[in-house]
Write a protein that holds these residues in place. Sequence first.
Motif, short mmCIF file in Angstrom:
data_model
loop_
_atom_site.label_atom_id
_atom_site.label_comp_id
_atom_site.label_asym_id
_atom_site.label_seq_id
_atom_site.Cartn_x
_atom_site.Cartn_y
_atom_site.Cartn_z
N ARG A 1 0.84 -1.19 0.00
CA ARG A 1 0.00 0.00 0.00
C ARG A 1 0.88 1.25 0.00
N CYS B 1 2.74 3.04 3.20
CA CYS B 1 3.07 2.15 4.31
C CYS B 1 4.58 2.08 4.46
N SER C 1 -1.23 6.63 10.12
CA SER C 1 -2.54 6.33 10.70
C SER C 1 -3.57 5.92 9.66
N LEU C 2 -3.37 6.30 8.39
CA LEU C 2 -4.36 5.98 7.37
C LEU C 2 -4.31 4.52 6.96
N ALA C 3 -3.16 3.88 7.06
CA ALA C 3 -2.99 2.52 6.57
C ALA C 3 -3.33 1.51 7.65
N GLN C 4 -4.10 0.49 7.27
CA GLN C 4 -4.48 -0.51 8.25
C GLN C 4 -4.52 -1.87 7.57
N PHE D 1 -6.03 -1.43 3.67
CA PHE D 1 -6.99 -0.41 3.26
C PHE D 1 -6.79 0.88 4.05
N ASN D 2 -7.47 1.91 3.59
CA ASN D 2 -7.43 3.23 4.23
C ASN D 2 -8.50 3.27 5.31
N SER D 3 -8.08 3.26 6.56
CA SER D 3 -9.03 3.20 7.67
C SER D 3 -9.86 4.47 7.80
N GLN D 4 -9.42 5.56 7.14
CA GLN D 4 -10.16 6.82 7.23
C GLN D 4 -11.16 6.99 6.08
N ASP D 5 -11.25 6.00 5.22
CA ASP D 5 -12.18 6.05 4.09
C ASP D 5 -13.38 5.16 4.41
N GLU E 1 -14.38 2.53 1.72
CA GLU E 1 -13.47 1.40 1.59
C GLU E 1 -13.57 0.48 2.80
#
Length: 354
Positions: free
Chosen positions: A202, A205, A229-232, A280-284, A287
């Motif tokens: 991703r 990352c 923080s966005l990547a999970q 995935f983007n945890s802030q989206d 998604e």
Amino acid sequence: DPGADASLCGMAATGASGTNAVRYGTMRPNVLNLRVVLPDGRLLHTAGPGRQPRKRAAGYDLTSLFVGSEGTLGFLTQATLRLHPLPEATAATVASFPSVGAAVACTVQVLQAAVPVARIEFLDEVMADACGRFSGMELPAAATLLLELHGSRRSLAEQQQQTEEIVRQNGGSGLAWAEGLEERERLWSMRHNAWYAALALRPGCQVRHKDGADGSSAHGAVSATALPSLAQGYSTDVCVPISRLPEVVVETKQDLQSSSITGPMVGHVGDGNFHCLLIFNSQDPEEAQRIHAFTQRLGRRALAAGGTCTGEHGVGLGKRALLQEELGQEGLDTLRSIKAALDPHNLMNPGKVL
């Protein structure tokens, strides 16, 4: 093979397995006794203090009750394990296939031919490419099987011949057997770092190696991971009967592609167990919702095939609804009765599993 950084009692608590499980079994048959601290502070030896028979028929199987209990019934503080002899000879290889269906079909045929294989690990083309680049190994971006055989030197030659024939029948290529310890360890180190290799797919990352440098190293050794923080990452886990494995894997692959999800596939396919490592983007929110919907479909696809919603990672919070669908109300009520009897004040991991 407890994995990269797992503890033995943690493995027992989740009923986990590992890459050797196809030959030597999961944690459940390999745990002979457990020392457990019960919720009220009493100390329980599940097979009796100091006892370690290979089999027993004395009363309820308390050891199996606590294996896979996920910390809801007590603290596992000591495990007595079954030991297996080291093989005289070991050989490992990598085989590439034209499709995920061909790779998994090869797995089924190897097992049906009764080849006493010790490890059969599956990587789809996305995972194979990621693992190769992350670990600094040359690996084709194709559906891949990692195989390892154990036995005497004489029997190993026969096993290798059988395996090669089945691989070729399924369109596989690239077979080259590694018998040296260093080369084999490098191969399995690559497999154990699959999670970090998936995270590195991703953009944004950052994976940090033990030497403090970013990017890949010769062996892919990892001690810590630093992510924005966005990547999970979200690891799924289902297990199905071997006979249904090819169709379930192919359907899952199609689901990932049609859902536009970054989710390389990897699995202990010799057990019918596989994972999708979802990045995935945890802030989206959109998604995140697609990820959730996919995991529910995956779990129900496994159940429809006569399998289980989790082969080794456990139920936790996320699969409680799937557990009810798998066991039915009677099964769930029985679990609740056991929980209430051992932990009437709901002290142990409250809200998990049930």
